[in-house]
Structures are given as structure tokens and as C-alpha cells.
Design an enzyme around this catalytic site. Sequence first.
Site, mmCIF file in Angstrom:
data_model
loop_
_atom_site.group_PDB
_atom_site.id
_atom_site.type_symbol
_atom_site.label_atom_id
_atom_site.label_comp_id
_atom_site.label_asym_id
_atom_site.label_seq_id
_atom_site.Cartn_x
_atom_site.Cartn_y
_atom_site.Cartn_z
ATOM 1 N N ASP A 211 71.637 43.551 28.806
ATOM 2 C CA ASP A 211 70.219 43.521 28.413
ATOM 3 C C ASP A 211 69.725 44.866 27.892
ATOM 4 O O ASP A 211 68.569 45.239 28.096
ATOM 5 C CB ASP A 211 69.318 43.100 29.598
ATOM 6 C CG ASP A 211 69.721 41.773 30.185
ATOM 7 O OD1 ASP A 211 70.184 40.921 29.415
ATOM 8 O OD2 ASP A 211 69.578 41.601 31.400
ATOM 9 N N ALA B 164 74.951 35.253 28.096
ATOM 10 C CA ALA B 164 74.264 36.278 27.303
ATOM 11 C C ALA B 164 72.955 35.717 26.757
ATOM 12 O O ALA B 164 72.798 34.511 26.624
ATOM 13 C CB ALA B 164 75.145 36.721 26.152
ATOM 14 N N GLY B 165 72.060 36.617 26.446
ATOM 15 C CA GLY B 165 70.825 36.187 25.799
ATOM 16 C C GLY B 165 70.397 37.293 24.871
ATOM 17 O O GLY B 165 70.251 38.435 25.289
ATOM 18 N N HIS B 166 70.289 37.003 23.588
ATOM 19 C CA HIS B 166 69.876 38.025 22.633
ATOM 20 C C HIS B 166 68.552 37.606 22.036
ATOM 21 O O HIS B 166 68.407 36.475 21.601
ATOM 22 C CB HIS B 166 70.879 38.129 21.469
ATOM 23 C CG HIS B 166 72.285 38.359 21.914
ATOM 24 N ND1 HIS B 166 72.637 39.379 22.734
ATOM 25 C CD2 HIS B 166 73.419 37.686 21.632
ATOM 26 C CE1 HIS B 166 73.944 39.345 22.932
ATOM 27 N NE2 HIS B 166 74.435 38.319 22.285
ATOM 28 N N THR B 167 67.615 38.518 21.996
ATOM 29 C CA THR B 167 66.336 38.214 21.353
ATOM 30 C C THR B 167 66.193 39.100 20.129
ATOM 31 O O THR B 167 66.378 40.307 20.214
ATOM 32 C CB THR B 167 65.160 38.514 22.317
ATOM 33 O OG1 THR B 167 65.440 37.874 23.556
ATOM 34 C CG2 THR B 167 63.851 38.008 21.767
ATOM 35 N N THR C 153 68.317 34.695 29.516
ATOM 36 C CA THR C 153 69.049 33.471 29.831
ATOM 37 C C THR C 153 68.464 32.740 31.029
ATOM 38 O O THR C 153 68.309 31.528 31.015
ATOM 39 C CB THR C 153 70.531 33.823 30.070
ATOM 40 O OG1 THR C 153 71.033 34.395 28.877
ATOM 41 C CG2 THR C 153 71.342 32.594 30.425
ATOM 42 N N LEU D 261 62.269 53.036 24.096
ATOM 43 C CA LEU D 261 61.662 54.323 24.462
ATOM 44 C C LEU D 261 60.167 54.139 24.713
ATOM 45 O O LEU D 261 59.580 54.761 25.595
ATOM 46 C CB LEU D 261 61.891 55.354 23.345
ATOM 47 C CG LEU D 261 61.395 56.758 23.667
ATOM 48 C CD1 LEU D 261 62.299 57.439 24.689
ATOM 49 C CD2 LEU D 261 61.290 57.628 22.419
HETATM 50 P P1 IMP Z 1 77.929 35.454 35.140
HETATM 51 O O1 IMP Z 1 78.333 36.193 33.911
HETATM 52 O O2 IMP Z 1 76.957 34.339 34.885
HETATM 53 O O3 IMP Z 1 79.104 35.037 35.964
HETATM 54 O O4 IMP Z 1 77.112 36.499 36.060
HETATM 55 C C1 IMP Z 1 77.726 37.625 36.658
HETATM 56 C C2 IMP Z 1 76.773 38.806 36.710
HETATM 57 O O5 IMP Z 1 76.540 39.287 35.392
HETATM 58 C C3 IMP Z 1 75.401 38.499 37.290
HETATM 59 O O6 IMP Z 1 74.915 39.642 37.953
HETATM 60 C C4 IMP Z 1 74.552 38.233 36.059
HETATM 61 O O7 IMP Z 1 73.177 38.460 36.297
HETATM 62 C C5 IMP Z 1 75.134 39.252 35.112
HETATM 63 N N1 IMP Z 1 74.994 38.867 33.700
HETATM 64 C C6 IMP Z 1 75.682 37.946 33.015
HETATM 65 N N2 IMP Z 1 75.296 37.894 31.743
HETATM 66 C C7 IMP Z 1 74.350 38.833 31.593
HETATM 67 C C8 IMP Z 1 73.577 39.298 30.470
HETATM 68 O O8 IMP Z 1 73.705 38.844 29.337
HETATM 69 N N3 IMP Z 1 72.718 40.305 30.729
HETATM 70 C C9 IMP Z 1 72.574 40.874 31.958
HETATM 71 N N4 IMP Z 1 73.269 40.478 33.027
HETATM 72 C C10 IMP Z 1 74.148 39.465 32.843
#
Ligand code: IMP
Length: 441
Positions: free
Chosen positions: A13, A39-42, A300, A332
Site C-alpha cells: 500500500d 493487492a489493490g491499486h487505486t 482490497t 508527502l
Molecule cells: P494474504 O496475502 O491475503 O495471504 O495476506 C497476508 C498478509 O499480507 C496480511 O497481513 C495482509 O494484510 C497483507 N497483504 C496482502 N496483500 C496486501 C496488499 O496489497 N497491501 C497491503 N497488505 C497486504
Amino acid sequence: MANVIVVGAQFGDEGKAKVTDLLAKNADVVVRYQGGCNAGHTVVVDGETYKFHLIPSGALYQKTCIMGPGMVIDPERFLSEVEALGNLISVDKLRVSTTAHVTMPYHLMIDAAEEDSRGDQKIGTTKRGIGPTYADKCARSGIRVEDLLDEKVLRSKLEWMIPRKNVILERLYNLPPLKVEEVFTQYYEYGQRMAKYVSDTAAIIFNSVGQKKNILFEGAQGTLLDLDHGSYPYVTSSSPTAGGACIGAGIGPTIIDRVIGVSKAYMTRVGEGPFPTEQEGEVGDMLRQIGKAWAEVGVTTGRPRRCGWFDAVLGRYSVRINGLDCLAITKLDVLDEFDEIKICNAYRDKTTGETFKELPSIGASFKNMEPIYETFKGWKSSTSECRSYKDLPVEARKYLDFLADELDVSIAIVSVGPQRDQTIVIEDPIHGPKRVLTRST
Ligand code: IMP
């Protein structure tokens, strides 16, 4: 021509999508090499917000977008993302690897059930089935995208797999069993709808290299969530670090020209796990709440992000593990209103009192570290209209200069807002000077 990897240098993030979006303009091919819809991209373009989970952010530029073999793909989510993009991307521009692994319904069920059963050992996963999909890949029992296209293979794999998964679902987690025929029908249908996107993506990348095209490798998550180099077990199950790009895309390291790290000007984490600079009181709330467009919730899962000060010890670690050539600092502007701003520049071991500027180990002792802070005067003015380094308030420049010095890496880009144009380019992130290693741990 330059082949560039963009990686998250913190806990995910970091605002990578804005940086990849900026660089995607001059790229011909954008490749995602690991992770899935965790993942989540904005990306915000002309006031319009686009959220991606699987598709690389280069989609908005009509670039060739590749979802590489190192990814895990939930077909239902992939197809709905394609639908949401509408005609923003043409079929021939979106390519999915034949050998990427598929997140199946049992992966989703097991991810959620396993998390709930962990009690105080929970990881805080996104419950998108990521860990179980990668676990099956490593156990050599996974279903790959190419399997969805072959009726016979898919049926035979499911006939073997589903009774085994049902034992886990029913006996371990008291959940209803899955029916082979139902899963087969649904996933074969997904395969039929995905078929037009499926290719040997490593070959496309190889040919693009030969044609001297610009290739951008877009990492998901972040360095501290890397399976091998992150804060295990509070990590994701893939390799978001720069080295992961080679494995996950199917290319040799010799084609990479540049590695760009992305860090926020402070730090956030979603999910469980150590976070030495986390601020739980007023500072954490302020970081979370400032700037509506930047609201600190996970793209996400919608979970509030844990927020804290920039951790330069982890920053140095990221520079080292990824071999970063330069950094992009995002958000920033979120610090604009603070009276004072802190950077953790060293750790103290809570038991021995020993201090460290370099991370002694990302292993068990990491949990025992407390931050030692440097305090900076806040600039107390808006940076969101600044478009060059010299436009920035002097205190903001001091803050950035300190980071660049301490991390021993140049800051090429500073982002001061979510819009594309709210960006300061200090040094050409792609053709700037190659970083020379000067320090040791
Ligand atoms: P998983 O990837 O869903 O198995 O999650 C494992 C860990 O990675 C957890 O702490 C999630 O919150 C973190 N996580 C997974 N994908 C992301 C992301 O895109 N951004 C930030 N944290 C993530």
C-alpha cells in the site's frame, strides 16, 4: 529502452499504482509478476477513480498488460475486473499466463477458516485464498490457467483434489463439502471466457526485449511482506521483492536496467505483525484520517490501516534487499499539518539495550526492537500544489534530504496528492544515475 521493476519498499500500500501509472505512459508492456487479488491499486485520472486488484495499472494507457506465471488468479474476480474496465482495454492487450495458478473455491474457504482457527496467531490475511493457492502450487497439486481450458485435465484434477479438500473442509473446519461436478462446470466455464486472454506470457516478454521495447514490472504488496525476506509469518505467500520479478515473469536478471522502490513518507500496515513505528494514539488517527482521497483503509479489504512514522531501518533494509536505484516517496502531503514529524533512524533491542541502524535480522528478534526517533519540525503548509523540489517548504526538503542521505539512495519522485499531476520529478527515475553501493551492514 529500459526495463524497470517497481517494488513496494514497505508493508504494501505504498502508492505503487500511482508511480507505475506515471511510468506506464512510456512503457510498452506492463507486467505483474506475483500475488493475486489480495493487492489493490487505486489510480485517479481526471477525477475518476479506478481500482484494480489483478490487472496491471498500465491498462489505463492501453499498454500490453501481462499477468505473469508467478501470479495466482481468481477467475471470477478477473472476469469482473475485465468487465468493469469495459472497452478501456482491448483483448489483445491483456495477456494471462498459461501457467499462472488458479484460486479455487476451496482455497477461499480454507484461507478464511484457517485464519479464524489461528486465534492469537492469526496473520490477518485478505481471505482471498492467496496462501492456500500458493501452498498447492508448491505441493505440485495446483490448478493452472491452462488446466481450465482442458475439459479432461480439469475434471481429472478436480476428481483427485476435491475429495481431499473436502476432508479438510468437513473434518477440520466443519464446513459443507464441495461437489466435483459443480466446481468443474463453473471453472470450465470461466476457462472458456478467459481463453482469449491466455498466452505464453514469458515468450511475449522475451520477444518484447528483443524488439527493444520498454517493459515495466509492477510489484504488488511490499518488501516486508515478502515470503522469504519479510516479517515471516506475517507475510504474503509470494515474492514482492525485485528478485521475484525474474521468477514471476520468467525473465533473466540481465534484462533489468533499473529497480525503483516506492515508500510512503510515513508508514502503514494492514493485517497482523510487528510494526515498530506504529502510532496508536492521536498521531496514528491523524495519519489515517488526513486527506479524504488518501483515507487509510485497505483497497482490497476496507480494513483501517495501522499507521506510524517512517522507519529508516526498514528503509535501508529494503534498499539492500531490492538493490534499489532510486526511491519514489508518496503521500508527502499527508504530513502537511503536523507540528513535528519523526523518523525512526535506529532500533534499540529492548532486552540488551544494543542499538542498530541496520536491521540485525528480520527473524524473531525483529519483534524485540524499539524505535529511536529523530524529530523534524513540520512545514505546516500545503504541498499539494508544489510541482518542483524547490517549490517544497524548506522543512519538507530537509525531511526528504535526511531520508535520501540515511537510506543512501536518491529520491527521484515525490507525490503530493492522488492526481496524476500532483507529482514532483526530481531526477529521471529511469535514466538517472545508477546507484553505487557504498555501505555495508
Ligand atoms: P494474504 O496475502 O491475503 O495471504 O495476506 C497476508 C498478509 O499480507 C496480511 O497481513 C495482509 O494484510 C497483507 N497483504 C496482502 N496483500 C496486501 C496488499 O496489497 N497491501 C497491503 N497488505 C497486504
